[in-house]
Design an enzyme around this catalytic site. Structure first.
Site, PDB file in Angstrom:
ATOM      1  N   ASP A  46       0.852  -1.065  -0.005  1.00  0.00           N
ATOM      2  CA  ASP A  46       0.042   0.121  -0.136  1.00  0.00           C
ATOM      3  C   ASP A  46       0.841   1.288  -0.143  1.00  0.00           C
ATOM      4  O   ASP A  46       0.241   2.173   0.571  1.00  0.00           O
ATOM      5  CB  ASP A  46      -0.945   0.012   1.010  1.00  0.00           C
ATOM      6  N   GLU A 157      -7.839  -2.068  -5.561  1.00  0.00           N
ATOM      7  CA  GLU A 157      -8.416  -2.605  -4.449  1.00  0.00           C
ATOM      8  C   GLU A 157      -9.707  -2.250  -4.141  1.00  0.00           C
ATOM      9  O   GLU A 157     -10.006  -1.187  -3.463  1.00  0.00           O
ATOM     10  CB  GLU A 157      -7.401  -2.587  -3.099  1.00  0.00           C
ATOM     11  N   HIS A 184     -14.065  -4.029  -1.168  1.00  0.00           N
ATOM     12  CA  HIS A 184     -13.058  -3.672  -0.058  1.00  0.00           C
ATOM     13  C   HIS A 184     -14.006  -3.991   1.271  1.00  0.00           C
ATOM     14  O   HIS A 184     -14.529  -5.180   1.104  1.00  0.00           O
ATOM     15  CB  HIS A 184     -12.421  -2.227  -0.323  1.00  0.00           C
ATOM     16  N   HIS A 246      -4.314 -11.085  -0.971  1.00  0.00           N
ATOM     17  CA  HIS A 246      -3.662 -10.851   0.702  1.00  0.00           C
ATOM     18  C   HIS A 246      -4.802 -11.229   1.476  1.00  0.00           C
ATOM     19  O   HIS A 246      -5.599 -10.523   2.169  1.00  0.00           O
ATOM     20  CB  HIS A 246      -3.303  -9.342   0.629  1.00  0.00           C
ATOM     21  N   ASP A 354       0.663  -6.960   2.370  1.00  0.00           N
ATOM     22  CA  ASP A 354      -0.122  -5.612   2.803  1.00  0.00           C
ATOM     23  C   ASP A 354       0.626  -4.770   3.808  1.00  0.00           C
ATOM     24  O   ASP A 354       0.169  -4.222   4.701  1.00  0.00           O
ATOM     25  CB  ASP A 354      -1.206  -6.244   3.772  1.00  0.00           C
TER      26      ASP A 354
END
Length: 422
Positions: A46, A157, A184, A246, A354
């Site tokens: 991220d 995402e 999400h 993930h 992540d």
């Protein structure tokens, strides 16, 4: 020649029997050899979110070579977990950068924000041409790895990123996005999330067309964050392998963000992979239970002392002292990998750390430099070099090539159309 040849002949089998012991590689050596031949291809990082939150996507003065100086103690902000130096130390050869934006944004704003996130990550890659290379295909990844650069792919995402438009989906692919997570933490108008009250019983008819169109154009379908019913509906429709970018195994940690065994079994038949996540409450059942208990205690104290918040606060602090928070560990991550491998085989697991998106506080996995420690633990548990190479990047390469092959075979199929809504 010895005058007693039978002695020499007797020594030969003895040497053969003892040689493997003398030359046995340590777990550290097995891990190092595997990562040298097959660098890590991580499914989710991220950094783009950090750039948006910390810098409003302004890169002037930002040095991705070393981000250890990005802390702001006054605001309680820790340093970033990712930079080029630590990626190199962690043997990361390919990375899906998550161009995530908040699922609370109205869809038109979400589309704009995702475009901005694609732009900022492309600018980061362009600013570091000696160490990074934008990748939109398996061939690009192979080329980047051969050159010793970090193959940089983009992953969206959350399905809110396309504003419920197949036209926008196709344009995001044209801009370089190579996977989309269908939801999400909130439901979209066409798919249920794992962490929201279900509205659609999985995928709507439009949601199923999203999956079909993603696979037609060669975009990977990512089932992290979606409900179990959405997972099942997507697998009903999918003709090419899907991914969990993930996630973990629900049999190890019961969080609904993880993957049920029944879905793992279907994933094997699909040919897809689970890229194991490092987020503490998804990794450790003890951490998950502690968080639930603490939330319950906070609610209880608030109800008992609505007129005295300072009393409720003190009571919660006393509870914290009496109930120390458990610590998720690198070994817990390996347990998820073990479960998936035992259930469906080493061909169906990868890594989706992540980092810079919530994977903070796992003992032994502080940042992107720590992948060798995880591979050493897996080697210690008996994983072969060949299986470690599958987990590091071989499986992800196979899946992307399969998605590309499916798209190539269907390149003459007409786009799926949907009417505009305004």
């Amino acid at each position: 020649m010895s005058s007693r040849p039978w002695i020499a002949l007797a020594v030969v089998p003895l040497l053969c029997a003892t040689a493997p012991l003398a030359w046995a590689a340590t777990p550290e050596q097995v891990a190092a050899q595997a990562l040298a031949e097959a660098p890590v291809w991580d499914g989710h990082n991220d950094v783009p979110e950090q750039l948006r939150d910390r810098r409003k996507d302004v890169l002037a003065g930002f040095d991705f070579a070393d981000t250890m100086n990005t802390a702001d103690p006054a605001k309680g902000i820790d340093p970033m977990q990712t930079d080029l130096a630590r990626l190199h130390k962690g043997h990361v050869g390919a990375q899906f950068w998550s161009v995530y934006v908040s699922a609370t944004l109205p869809e038109p704003q979400a589309v704009q924000a995702v475009l901005e996130q694609i732009d900022v990550m492309k600018r980061v890659v362009a600013a570091n041409p000696d160490t990074m290379m934008l990748a939109t295909s398996s061939a690009d990844v192979e080329k980047a790895m051969k050159q010793g650069k970090i193959a940089s792919l983009l992953g969206m995402e959350g399905g809110h990123s396309i504003g419920s438009s197949l036209g926008v989906l196709r344009q995001m692919y044209a801009l370089g996005a190579r996977y989309m997570t269908l939801t999400h933490f909130k439901d979209t108008p066409w798919a249920d999330s794992a962490t929201d009250a279900p509205q659609h019983n999985g995928l709507t008819p439009f949601g199923k067309n999203v999956v079909r169109e993603m696979q037609r154009i060669g975009m990977l379908v990512d089932l992290s964050h979606v409900s179990a019913k959405t997972m099942a509906d997507a697998l009903d429709v999918a003709k090419a392998p899907v991914i969990f970018s993930h996630s973990g195994a629900i049999a190890v940690d019961g969080h609904p963000r993880n993957v049920p065994d029944a879905i793992l079994d279907r994933l094997k038949a699909n040919g897809g992979i689970v890229m194991v996540n490092f987020y503490p409450s998804y990794v450790s059942e003890a951490v998950r239970q502690w968080q639930a208990s603490r939330a319950g205690e906070a609610t209880r104290q608030g109800i008992l002392h609505p007129d005295a918040p300072e009393v409720a606060k003190a009571a919660l602090e006393a509870w914290d002292k009496a109930h120390p928070k458990p610590v998720a560990t690198l070994s817990d991550i390996a347990d998820h990998i073990d479960h998936i491998v035992k259930r469906i085989g080493a061909d169906h697991v990868g890594l989706g750390g992540d980092f810079d998106g919530g994977s903070v506080g796992v003992e032994g996995m502080p940042d992107v430099s720590a992948y060798p420690a995880l591979f050493t633990e897996l080697a210690r548990r008996g994983y072969s070099k060949a299986d470690l190479e599958k987990i590091s990047s071989g499986n992800m390469m196979r899946v992307l090539k399969a998605a590309e092959s499916y798209a190539q075979a269907h390149r003459a199929d007409p786009p799926i159309e949907s009417p505009t809504t305004f």
